[in-house]
Design a protein around this motif. Structure first.
Motif, mmCIF file in Angstrom:
data_model
loop_
_atom_site.group_PDB
_atom_site.id
_atom_site.type_symbol
_atom_site.label_atom_id
_atom_site.label_comp_id
_atom_site.label_asym_id
_atom_site.label_seq_id
_atom_site.Cartn_x
_atom_site.Cartn_y
_atom_site.Cartn_z
ATOM 1 N N ASP A 23 0.960 -1.253 0.070
ATOM 2 C CA ASP A 23 0.006 -0.209 0.082
ATOM 3 C C ASP A 23 0.744 1.073 0.063
ATOM 4 O O ASP A 23 1.906 1.316 0.610
ATOM 5 N N TYR A 24 0.466 2.103 -0.639
ATOM 6 C CA TYR A 24 1.164 3.439 -0.794
ATOM 7 C C TYR A 24 1.341 4.189 0.573
ATOM 8 O O TYR A 24 2.251 4.924 0.750
ATOM 9 N N LYS A 25 0.665 3.913 1.615
ATOM 10 C CA LYS A 25 0.715 4.315 2.690
ATOM 11 C C LYS A 25 1.579 3.657 3.926
ATOM 12 O O LYS A 25 1.619 3.868 5.074
ATOM 13 N N LYS A 26 1.974 2.500 3.487
ATOM 14 C CA LYS A 26 2.531 1.533 4.207
ATOM 15 C C LYS A 26 4.065 1.151 3.799
ATOM 16 O O LYS A 26 4.308 1.213 2.585
ATOM 17 N N SER A 27 4.810 0.903 4.603
ATOM 18 C CA SER A 27 6.443 0.477 4.309
ATOM 19 C C SER A 27 6.489 -0.785 4.464
ATOM 20 O O SER A 27 7.679 -1.617 4.298
ATOM 21 N N SER A 28 5.677 -1.645 5.341
ATOM 22 C CA SER A 28 5.704 -3.051 5.409
ATOM 23 C C SER A 28 4.842 -3.911 4.489
ATOM 24 O O SER A 28 4.347 -3.372 3.483
ATOM 25 N N ILE A 29 4.601 -5.333 4.771
ATOM 26 C CA ILE A 29 4.143 -6.067 3.488
ATOM 27 C C ILE A 29 2.841 -6.844 4.153
ATOM 28 O O ILE A 29 3.080 -7.259 5.309
ATOM 29 N N TYR A 30 1.854 -7.151 3.696
ATOM 30 C CA TYR A 30 0.652 -7.508 4.318
ATOM 31 C C TYR A 30 0.222 -9.103 3.671
ATOM 32 O O TYR A 30 0.547 -9.195 2.475
ATOM 33 N N ARG A 31 0.047 -10.027 4.454
ATOM 34 C CA ARG A 31 0.078 -11.396 4.001
ATOM 35 C C ARG A 31 -1.412 -11.843 4.656
ATOM 36 O O ARG A 31 -1.485 -11.803 5.788
ATOM 37 N N SER A 32 -2.151 -12.288 3.666
ATOM 38 C CA SER A 32 -3.450 -12.904 4.224
ATOM 39 C C SER A 32 -3.930 -13.895 3.128
ATOM 40 O O SER A 32 -3.398 -14.389 2.139
ATOM 41 N N ILE A 33 -5.364 -14.363 3.355
ATOM 42 C CA ILE A 33 -5.936 -15.051 2.497
ATOM 43 C C ILE A 33 -7.212 -14.419 1.789
ATOM 44 O O ILE A 33 -7.878 -13.592 2.507
ATOM 45 N N CYS A 34 -7.696 -14.888 0.756
ATOM 46 C CA CYS A 34 -8.844 -14.234 0.436
ATOM 47 C C CYS A 34 -9.515 -15.241 -0.884
ATOM 48 O O CYS A 34 -9.092 -16.283 -1.025
ATOM 49 N N ASN A 35 -10.720 -14.831 -1.123
ATOM 50 C CA ASN A 35 -11.597 -15.652 -2.177
ATOM 51 C C ASN A 35 -10.680 -15.737 -3.474
ATOM 52 O O ASN A 35 -10.093 -14.843 -3.977
ATOM 53 N N LYS A 36 -10.904 -17.010 -4.172
ATOM 54 C CA LYS A 36 -10.028 -16.973 -5.382
ATOM 55 C C LYS A 36 -10.767 -16.262 -6.471
ATOM 56 O O LYS A 36 -9.840 -16.316 -7.605
ATOM 57 N N LYS A 37 -11.826 -15.721 -6.387
ATOM 58 C CA LYS A 37 -12.401 -14.932 -7.505
ATOM 59 C C LYS A 37 -11.818 -13.721 -7.634
ATOM 60 O O LYS A 37 -12.115 -12.701 -8.462
ATOM 61 N N TYR A 38 -10.907 -13.012 -6.737
ATOM 62 C CA TYR A 38 -10.261 -11.944 -6.617
ATOM 63 C C TYR A 38 -9.427 -11.816 -7.796
ATOM 64 O O TYR A 38 -8.912 -12.906 -8.447
ATOM 65 N N GLY A 39 -9.058 -10.666 -8.351
ATOM 66 C CA GLY A 39 -8.146 -10.340 -9.557
ATOM 67 C C GLY A 39 -7.130 -9.707 -9.145
ATOM 68 O O GLY A 39 -7.040 -8.522 -8.674
ATOM 69 N N PHE A 40 -5.705 -10.294 -9.084
ATOM 70 C CA PHE A 40 -4.660 -9.796 -8.575
ATOM 71 C C PHE A 40 -3.432 -9.855 -9.812
ATOM 72 O O PHE A 40 -3.670 -10.599 -10.609
ATOM 73 N N SER A 41 -2.505 -9.247 -9.337
ATOM 74 C CA SER A 41 -1.185 -9.256 -10.287
ATOM 75 C C SER A 41 -0.439 -10.263 -9.864
ATOM 76 O O SER A 41 -0.645 -11.440 -8.957
ATOM 77 N N VAL A 42 0.410 -10.871 -11.080
ATOM 78 C CA VAL A 42 1.050 -12.066 -10.781
ATOM 79 C C VAL A 42 2.626 -11.811 -11.214
ATOM 80 O O VAL A 42 2.963 -10.993 -12.128
ATOM 81 N N ARG A 43 3.703 -12.221 -10.511
ATOM 82 C CA ARG A 43 5.084 -12.370 -10.817
ATOM 83 C C ARG A 43 5.238 -13.837 -10.646
ATOM 84 O O ARG A 43 4.864 -14.341 -9.548
ATOM 85 N N CYS A 44 6.254 -14.132 -11.390
ATOM 86 C CA CYS A 44 6.784 -15.466 -11.408
ATOM 87 C C CYS A 44 8.166 -15.645 -10.885
ATOM 88 O O CYS A 44 8.882 -14.786 -10.984
ATOM 89 N N VAL A 45 8.533 -16.643 -10.540
ATOM 90 C CA VAL A 45 9.721 -17.107 -9.907
ATOM 91 C C VAL A 45 10.284 -18.182 -10.440
ATOM 92 O O VAL A 45 9.763 -19.108 -11.173
ATOM 93 N N LYS A 46 11.554 -18.308 -10.967
ATOM 94 C CA LYS A 46 12.561 -19.288 -11.755
ATOM 95 C C LYS A 46 12.364 -20.617 -11.137
ATOM 96 O O LYS A 46 12.652 -20.832 -9.955
ATOM 97 N N ASP A 47 12.144 -21.499 -11.882
ATOM 98 C CA ASP A 47 12.430 -23.079 -11.372
ATOM 99 C C ASP A 47 13.329 -23.586 -10.797
ATOM 100 O O ASP A 47 14.722 -22.876 -11.233
#
Length: 245
Positions: A221-245
């Motif tokens: 979030d633009y107002k926060k310097s930390s990172i949020y971790r949680s769970i949510c409904n799978k129908k949400y639309g989020f961005s994606v980053r991939c990591v190498k195998d």
């Protein structure tokens, strides 16, 4: 009486300023050179920058592919009604061409057709935690839900002032090279989250929670310097980053 300043003192001061500036420039140059970077290409021939952070290789841009790895198209759903269907889907946030990448529901990222470019995969919750711990978060905090850490979020956010809304003393610096961009999100009922672009960024993990209707994600979030971790409904639309195998 006018004070007399020794010219040698002036020269000495100027030399010190120049020397300090030179050291600072060299340090910045070394920081940039220390990044191990690369590129990858998806099935649609989109080329992405990549960055090595610790022992992991991450995409340094949000995914924007419209076809699975095997060439099967991913359905685009822009209306609220069509987004609510539990089908592998992507969308462009609020139809805005300024959006940094596309938003996907969890059914798209976990499809057996595989959304990740060859040689890459969707990061698990534990792989996100590995990244966070490398940035300075304790193992205990990394395993918690909610806002965690201190400045780790700022280390992930793009240092470009056009990528995030400025707020108070929260300063993104992208010292990790991750270059997190605020792509907003789409809610489970298809409506667009507010605030959206340049204010918030959400990224999927490929890890389900004990409740099979939900999965883990990360939020900046633009107002926060930390990172949020949680769970949510799978129908949400989020961005994606991939990591190498």
């Amino acid at each position: 009486m006018q004070a007399f300043i020794n010219p040698k003192y002036i020269v000495s001061c100027l030399f010190f300023v120049f020397f300090a500036f030179s050291i600072s420039c060299k340090k910045d140059e070394q920081d940039i050179i220390s990044f191990e970077m690369g590129t990858l290409t998806d099935i649609d021939n989109n080329v992405y920058h990549t960055i090595k952070i610790g022992n992991q290789w991450w995409m340094a841009e949000n995914l924007k592919v419209k076809n699975f790895r095997n060439g099967v198209p991913i359905s685009q759903h822009q209306t609220n009604e069509s987004w609510e269907d539990s089908l592998p889907s992507f969308c462009l946030f609020d139809n805005s061409e300024s959006a940094p990448g596309l938003l996907y529901n969890w059914f798209a990222i976990r499809s057996s057709d595989n959304i990740a470019p060859a040689g890459w995969h969707l990061p698990s919750d534990s792989e996100w935690q590995e990244l966070e711990k490398y940035l300075g978060m304790s193992a205990e905090e990394a395993g918690k839900k909610g806002w965690r850490g201190d400045k780790e979020g700022d280390k992930l956010k793009s240092g470009n002032t056009s990528g995030w809304i400025s707020f108070s003393d929260v300063w993104s610096n992208n010292s990790s090279g991750f270059n997190a961009l605020a792509g907003g999100c789409r809610l489970f009922n298809g409506t667009w989250a507010n605030p959206g672009l340049f204010a918030t960024g959400f990224w999927w993990t490929n890890s389900e929670s004990s409740d099979e209707s939900q999965a883990y994600y990360r939020y900046l979030d633009y107002k926060k310097s930390s990172i949020y971790r949680s769970i949510c409904n799978k129908k949400y639309g989020f961005s994606v980053r991939c990591v190498k195998d």
